[in-house]
Structures are given as C-alpha cells and as structure tokens.
Design a protein around this motif. Structure first.
Motif, PDB file in Angstrom:
ATOM      1  N   VAL A  90     -24.813 -20.634 -44.815  1.00  0.00           N
ATOM      2  CA  VAL A  90     -23.976 -19.483 -44.374  1.00  0.00           C
ATOM      3  C   VAL A  90     -22.413 -20.016 -44.442  1.00  0.00           C
ATOM      4  CG1 VAL A  90     -23.327 -18.342 -42.359  1.00  0.00           C
ATOM      5  CG2 VAL A  90     -25.554 -18.270 -43.103  1.00  0.00           C
ATOM      6  N   SER A  91     -22.000 -21.229 -43.850  1.00  0.00           N
ATOM      7  CA  SER A  91     -20.820 -21.513 -43.942  1.00  0.00           C
ATOM      8  C   SER A  91     -20.086 -21.970 -45.308  1.00  0.00           C
ATOM      9  CB  SER A  91     -20.677 -23.052 -43.126  1.00  0.00           C
ATOM     10  OG  SER A  91     -21.289 -24.044 -43.863  1.00  0.00           O
ATOM     11  N   GLY A  92     -20.975 -21.860 -46.405  1.00  0.00           N
ATOM     12  CA  GLY A  92     -20.568 -21.956 -47.503  1.00  0.00           C
ATOM     13  C   GLY A  92     -19.978 -20.772 -48.280  1.00  0.00           C
ATOM     14  N   ILE A  93     -20.015 -19.591 -47.337  1.00  0.00           N
ATOM     15  CA  ILE A  93     -18.972 -18.580 -47.711  1.00  0.00           C
ATOM     16  C   ILE A  93     -17.494 -18.831 -47.490  1.00  0.00           C
ATOM     17  CG2 ILE A  93     -18.306 -16.155 -46.831  1.00  0.00           C
ATOM     18  CD1 ILE A  93     -21.341 -15.834 -46.183  1.00  0.00           C
ATOM     19  N   PHE A  94     -17.037 -19.748 -46.852  1.00  0.00           N
ATOM     20  CA  PHE A  94     -16.065 -20.241 -46.345  1.00  0.00           C
ATOM     21  C   PHE A  94     -15.302 -21.339 -47.135  1.00  0.00           C
ATOM     22  CE2 PHE A  94     -17.576 -17.601 -42.840  1.00  0.00           C
ATOM     23  CZ  PHE A  94     -16.734 -16.518 -43.034  1.00  0.00           C
ATOM     24  N   TYR A  95     -16.390 -22.215 -47.542  1.00  0.00           N
ATOM     25  CA  TYR A  95     -15.787 -23.501 -48.233  1.00  0.00           C
ATOM     26  C   TYR A  95     -16.999 -23.880 -48.823  1.00  0.00           C
ATOM     27  CZ  TYR A  95     -18.204 -26.454 -44.767  1.00  0.00           C
ATOM     28  OH  TYR A  95     -18.940 -27.027 -43.714  1.00  0.00           O
ATOM     29  N   ASP A  96     -16.549 -25.006 -49.978  1.00  0.00           N
ATOM     30  CA  ASP A  96     -17.759 -25.441 -50.693  1.00  0.00           C
ATOM     31  C   ASP A  96     -18.441 -26.662 -49.929  1.00  0.00           C
ATOM     32  OD1 ASP A  96     -16.780 -24.028 -52.903  1.00  0.00           O
ATOM     33  OD2 ASP A  96     -15.594 -25.876 -53.774  1.00  0.00           O
ATOM     34  N   ALA A  97     -19.371 -26.048 -48.996  1.00  0.00           N
ATOM     35  CA  ALA A  97     -20.023 -26.894 -48.292  1.00  0.00           C
ATOM     36  C   ALA A  97     -20.800 -28.086 -48.663  1.00  0.00           C
ATOM     37  CB  ALA A  97     -21.046 -25.915 -47.520  1.00  0.00           C
ATOM     38  N   LEU A  98     -21.662 -27.983 -49.904  1.00  0.00           N
ATOM     39  CA  LEU A  98     -22.335 -28.928 -50.426  1.00  0.00           C
ATOM     40  C   LEU A  98     -21.623 -30.033 -51.109  1.00  0.00           C
ATOM     41  CD1 LEU A  98     -25.684 -27.263 -51.379  1.00  0.00           C
ATOM     42  CD2 LEU A  98     -25.122 -28.380 -49.458  1.00  0.00           C
ATOM     43  N   TYR A  99     -20.128 -29.802 -51.248  1.00  0.00           N
ATOM     44  CA  TYR A  99     -19.373 -30.737 -51.974  1.00  0.00           C
ATOM     45  C   TYR A  99     -18.726 -31.693 -51.088  1.00  0.00           C
ATOM     46  CZ  TYR A  99     -19.845 -28.334 -56.355  1.00  0.00           C
ATOM     47  OH  TYR A  99     -20.510 -27.914 -57.464  1.00  0.00           O
ATOM     48  N   ILE A 100     -19.094 -31.389 -49.516  1.00  0.00           N
ATOM     49  CA  ILE A 100     -18.646 -32.521 -48.838  1.00  0.00           C
ATOM     50  C   ILE A 100     -19.677 -33.388 -48.193  1.00  0.00           C
ATOM     51  CG2 ILE A 100     -17.437 -32.511 -46.487  1.00  0.00           C
ATOM     52  CD1 ILE A 100     -16.414 -29.856 -47.113  1.00  0.00           C
ATOM     53  N   ARG A 101     -19.696 -34.785 -48.434  1.00  0.00           N
ATOM     54  CA  ARG A 101     -20.658 -35.668 -48.201  1.00  0.00           C
ATOM     55  C   ARG A 101     -21.348 -35.570 -46.923  1.00  0.00           C
ATOM     56  NH1 ARG A 101     -17.500 -39.754 -51.410  1.00  0.00           N
ATOM     57  NH2 ARG A 101     -18.183 -39.643 -53.472  1.00  0.00           N
ATOM     58  N   SER A 102     -20.545 -35.347 -45.903  1.00  0.00           N
ATOM     59  CA  SER A 102     -21.120 -35.345 -44.542  1.00  0.00           C
ATOM     60  C   SER A 102     -21.970 -34.005 -44.473  1.00  0.00           C
ATOM     61  CB  SER A 102     -19.954 -35.464 -43.486  1.00  0.00           C
ATOM     62  OG  SER A 102     -19.163 -34.234 -43.696  1.00  0.00           O
ATOM     63  N   THR A 103     -21.673 -32.784 -44.947  1.00  0.00           N
ATOM     64  CA  THR A 103     -22.154 -31.676 -44.887  1.00  0.00           C
ATOM     65  C   THR A 103     -23.524 -31.695 -45.699  1.00  0.00           C
ATOM     66  OG1 THR A 103     -20.212 -30.610 -44.443  1.00  0.00           O
ATOM     67  CG2 THR A 103     -21.975 -29.215 -45.086  1.00  0.00           C
ATOM     68  N   LEU A 104     -23.388 -32.261 -46.871  1.00  0.00           N
ATOM     69  CA  LEU A 104     -24.581 -32.573 -47.866  1.00  0.00           C
ATOM     70  C   LEU A 104     -25.562 -33.482 -47.259  1.00  0.00           C
ATOM     71  CD1 LEU A 104     -25.756 -32.094 -50.600  1.00  0.00           C
ATOM     72  CD2 LEU A 104     -24.817 -34.197 -51.309  1.00  0.00           C
ATOM     73  N   LEU A 105     -25.173 -34.329 -46.404  1.00  0.00           N
ATOM     74  CA  LEU A 105     -26.255 -35.409 -45.527  1.00  0.00           C
ATOM     75  C   LEU A 105     -26.741 -34.265 -44.492  1.00  0.00           C
ATOM     76  CD1 LEU A 105     -27.187 -38.104 -44.853  1.00  0.00           C
ATOM     77  CD2 LEU A 105     -25.173 -38.324 -43.495  1.00  0.00           C
ATOM     78  N   LEU A 106     -25.984 -33.595 -43.827  1.00  0.00           N
ATOM     79  CA  LEU A 106     -26.711 -32.712 -42.792  1.00  0.00           C
ATOM     80  C   LEU A 106     -27.619 -31.756 -43.570  1.00  0.00           C
ATOM     81  CD1 LEU A 106     -23.736 -31.635 -40.541  1.00  0.00           C
ATOM     82  CD2 LEU A 106     -25.919 -32.930 -39.769  1.00  0.00           C
ATOM     83  N   PHE A 107     -27.178 -31.239 -44.728  1.00  0.00           N
ATOM     84  CA  PHE A 107     -28.304 -30.294 -45.443  1.00  0.00           C
ATOM     85  C   PHE A 107     -29.613 -30.997 -45.822  1.00  0.00           C
ATOM     86  CE2 PHE A 107     -29.592 -28.015 -49.089  1.00  0.00           C
ATOM     87  CZ  PHE A 107     -29.607 -26.629 -48.821  1.00  0.00           C
ATOM     88  N   GLY A 108     -29.403 -32.299 -46.194  1.00  0.00           N
ATOM     89  CA  GLY A 108     -30.629 -33.166 -46.556  1.00  0.00           C
ATOM     90  C   GLY A 108     -31.398 -33.599 -45.394  1.00  0.00           C
ATOM     91  N   VAL A 109     -31.005 -33.744 -44.195  1.00  0.00           N
ATOM     92  CA  VAL A 109     -31.650 -33.783 -42.851  1.00  0.00           C
ATOM     93  C   VAL A 109     -32.443 -32.626 -42.654  1.00  0.00           C
ATOM     94  CG1 VAL A 109     -31.342 -34.434 -40.582  1.00  0.00           C
ATOM     95  CG2 VAL A 109     -30.050 -35.829 -42.273  1.00  0.00           C
ATOM     96  N   GLY A 110     -31.603 -31.517 -42.828  1.00  0.00           N
ATOM     97  CA  GLY A 110     -32.247 -30.138 -42.552  1.00  0.00           C
ATOM     98  C   GLY A 110     -33.617 -29.973 -43.317  1.00  0.00           C
ATOM     99  N   ILE A 111     -33.387 -30.366 -44.942  1.00  0.00           N
ATOM    100  CA  ILE A 111     -34.692 -30.490 -45.596  1.00  0.00           C
ATOM    101  C   ILE A 111     -35.825 -31.084 -44.999  1.00  0.00           C
ATOM    102  CG2 ILE A 111     -35.344 -30.619 -48.037  1.00  0.00           C
ATOM    103  CD1 ILE A 111     -32.653 -29.757 -48.992  1.00  0.00           C
ATOM    104  N   GLY A 112     -35.520 -32.190 -44.848  1.00  0.00           N
ATOM    105  CA  GLY A 112     -36.256 -33.226 -44.367  1.00  0.00           C
ATOM    106  C   GLY A 112     -37.041 -32.941 -42.994  1.00  0.00           C
TER     107      GLY A 112
END
Length: 128
Positions: A90-112
C-alpha cells in the motif's frame, strides 16, 4: 505518454517481461521525463516498466495470500507477516517501496512470517 512510448519501442515484449532493474530511472533521466519530473514515485509503475506484467501478477498473488491470511489465520505471527506485506504494498502508491533495501527487507520478513507454520504443543510432542 512515457508508457505509450515504451510499449511501442519494445514491440510488446517489455510489457510482459520488463526492461530490467532500474531501467525506468535510466529512461526518465535520459530525457523521457514528463514536465520536468524525471522520476516516478509509484511502486506499481516502476515494477511494470522494470519487470513487466509478470512481476505485477506475482506481487498481486502475494497480496491476495496476505489478505487471506489476515482474515483467516489464527497465528499472530502469520497475521503480523501479512500486515507487513500489505503495508509495504500500500505504501508503494507513494514511493518505490521495494527499491529501498530496508523496506525490501521488511517485505521479505513479512513473506517469511506469512509462510511460518505454527506448531502446537501436541504436534511437537509427537514429533520428538
């Protein structure tokens, strides 16, 4: 306008498979910008350009699984992972969320956490 030019220049193959990581940033900085803007702060547009429809469908599948887990899971860890995934997307509507490493890490933790299987004490006793 920019996406129309992109779709015509790649004969449609880019629409399905994308143009490669960070190619939108490179294309916009080389003069394809729109009214002075040389960036698109939207995860979905960036993913479409860089990785095509296949990536958008993959993200959509993960989001559907996360929403289903939020609604049905009994495990708090699974629901926490699902909430992380939905929040990042949802935050990807406002910025390239998965292109920021810390956000990508949170996304991966969420998938895990989404795929984490919870064991009851009864199951752990029978396995041991």
């Amino acid at each position: 306008m920019v996406f129309a030019d992109w779709g015509q220049s790649c004969s449609g193959a880019c629409v399905v498979f994308g143009s490669g990581a960070r190619s939108l940033l490179g294309a916009l900085s080389s003069g394809l910008g729109f009214r002075g803007f040389s960036t698109v702060d939207n995860l979905f547009l960036s993913l479409l350009w860089d990785f095509g429809i296949l990536m958008l469908v993959g993200i959509l599948v993960i989001v559907v699984l996360a929403i289903r887990t939020l609604a049905q899971a009994s495990s708090a860890l699974n629901r926490a992972g699902a909430l992380l995934i939905v929040s990042v997307v949802v935050s990807g509507i406002f910025y390239d969320a998965l292109y920021i490493r810390s956000t990508l890490l949170l996304f991966g933790v969420g998938i895990g956490l989404l795929g984490l299987r919870s064991y009851s004490s009864k199951e752990s006793l029978s396995a041991g």
